[in-house]
Write an enzyme that holds these catalytic residues in place. Structure first.
Site, PDB file in Angstrom:
ATOM      1  N   HIS A  40      -4.499  54.821  18.164  1.00 46.51           N
ATOM      2  CA  HIS A  40      -5.654  54.644  17.274  1.00 46.51           C
ATOM      3  C   HIS A  40      -6.958  54.485  18.046  1.00 46.51           C
ATOM      4  CE1 HIS A  40      -3.053  54.525  13.850  1.00 46.51           C
ATOM      5  NE2 HIS A  40      -2.473  53.395  14.196  1.00 46.51           N
ATOM      6  N   ASP A  44       4.741  58.437  15.441  1.00 47.44           N
ATOM      7  CA  ASP A  44       4.497  57.134  14.818  1.00 47.44           C
ATOM      8  C   ASP A  44       4.253  57.326  13.322  1.00 47.44           C
ATOM      9  OD1 ASP A  44       3.352  54.174  15.863  1.00 47.44           O
ATOM     10  OD2 ASP A  44       2.476  54.835  13.979  1.00 47.44           O
ATOM     11  N   HIS A  86       2.013  55.982  11.524  1.00 47.34           N
ATOM     12  CA  HIS A  86       0.579  56.046  11.247  1.00 47.34           C
ATOM     13  C   HIS A  86      -0.064  57.199  12.008  1.00 47.34           C
ATOM     14  CE1 HIS A  86       1.843  51.819  10.609  1.00 47.34           C
ATOM     15  NE2 HIS A  86       1.077  51.940   9.547  1.00 47.34           N
ATOM     16  N   ASP A 109       8.112  53.037  13.788  1.00 48.33           N
ATOM     17  CA  ASP A 109       7.819  52.406  12.504  1.00 48.33           C
ATOM     18  C   ASP A 109       8.087  53.334  11.321  1.00 48.33           C
ATOM     19  OD1 ASP A 109       5.732  53.929  13.475  1.00 48.33           O
ATOM     20  OD2 ASP A 109       4.168  52.485  13.020  1.00 48.33           O
ATOM     21  N   TYR A 153       7.656  47.542  14.224  1.00 51.63           N
ATOM     22  CA  TYR A 153       7.251  46.157  14.039  1.00 51.63           C
ATOM     23  C   TYR A 153       8.304  45.306  13.346  1.00 51.63           C
ATOM     24  CZ  TYR A 153       2.921  48.534  15.026  1.00 51.63           C
ATOM     25  OH  TYR A 153       1.971  49.324  15.616  1.00 51.63           O
TER      26      TYR A 153
END
Length: 341
Positions: free
Chosen positions: A159, A195, A197, A284, A323
């Site tokens: 990010h 990922d 995201h 995740d 997570y």
């Protein structure tokens, strides 16, 4: 499979994260790396080394050097201003406002933030540097002719944009690693982000470049963080036209649909002529991840690694998300097993 890991990740141990309107204990915490390291060792990946002491020579090629200077000084400036809590952005240069960097540290933090979730703490910069060093050391290992490496990067990086932090990320480890491979002589490299995201920071780094192909498989940004990038029609601009590919997917996506997107992504990476893959490895997408909405199982991660291996390219995996559940370690180990199988 060489594993690169630094104990310095523990220097970042934030107490606060802004989530659902509350300051909560961060999802991104030191236990993540410890669980993953234990699991990969148990799975037989025993070649674990510390990173080399790289400087910012490669990072300065993908990030704005002024931004990296900000990261190096922000905590001291925050503390010198007399603030007692962790540094969290509360003001942003949003649409139709000035793009000048304020001298005031509160304003500067907002200028360089792409989200208000991530607090900056004492030790965050040092941990981010150690994380970047893991990625660069992994790229050096591939450049020596080895086929696989796993950089156990923490904090994560995908990010982090040209001059932006957020989503737990400060320096874009996968992006720096891709640049390092180019510096070693590769003509073209792919960054494959699995990922949950969207890798908005990585897209930002390379959107106008033609030598790095960026691919991201992720939750639809209409419903998932980071929200403002990651749509299928974002394909690159200028010299980078056609070198960015997004695969946004809806809540509940199972491995069957997800793997179909991966197969298409791998075909595009090969057609691009990539000489190596930097894998932004988030787990995740797991069915029980607390802040995601896909439904991959632990066995699916083995299949994921095996699919990526069929591209026949050297792979450097850089740790991203995953997570709150002990299975993150097993899921990472399964990807590595799949790659080597």
């Amino acid at each position: 499979m060489r594993v690169i890991y630094s104990e310095d990740h523990k220097l970042r141990d934030a107490r606060t994260e802004l989530y659902a309107g509350q300051l909560v204990t961060p999802f991104e915490a030191p236990f993540r790396a410890e669980w993953i390291l234990a699991a990969v060792k148990e799975a037989g990946f025993a070649d674990v080394v510390a990173p080399d002491a790289h400087g910012l020579e490669t990072a300065n090629k993908v990030h704005d050097p002024s931004y990296l200077d900000f990261l190096a000084t922000v905590w001291d400036r925050w503390a010198a201003a007399g603030f007692e809590g962790e540094a969290i952005a509360n003001s942003f240069p949003v649409r139709r406002t000035s793009q000048r960097v304020p001298d005031n540290i509160v304003g500067a933090i907002g200028y360089y933030a792409n989200a208000a979730d991530t607090s900056i703490t004492k030790g965050s910069y040092e941990a981010a540097i150690a994380s970047m060093r893991c990625a660069v050391t992994g790229a050096d290992w591939l450049a020596e002719g080895h086929r696989f490496a796993f950089a156990l990067c923490r904090p994560p990086g995908h990010h982090a944009g040209i001059d932006l932090f957020g989503g737990y990320c400060f320096i874009n480890n996968a992006g720096v690693a891709a640049q390092r491979l180019l510096d070693h002589g590769a003509a073209r490299v792919a960054v494959l982000d699995v990922d949950f995201h969207h890798g908005n920071g990585t897209q930002d780094l390379f959107y106008r470049r033609g030598d790095i192909f960026t691919v991201s498989l992720h939750g639809d940004p209409m419903h998932a963080f980071p929200y403002f990038l990651g749509h299928a029609d974002e394909e690159g601009e200028g010299a980078g036209a056609g070198t960015n590919r997004n695969y946004p997917m809806p809540p509940g996506t199972p491995f069957e649909a997800w793997s179909s997107a991966l197969a298409d992504a791998l075909a595009r990476i090969k057609a691009f002529g990539a000489e190596a893959i930097v894998l932004a490895l988030g787990v995740d997408t797991f069915e029980r991840d607390p802040i995601s909405f896909f439904s991959l199982t632990s066995d699916d991660f083995t299949r994921m690694g095996a699919m990526i291996s069929t591209a026949g390219l050297p792979v450097l995996a850089c740790m991203e998300g995953g997570y709150g559940v002990p299975e993150i370690g097993r899921n990472v180990a399964n990807v590595l097993k799949g790659l080597e199988a």
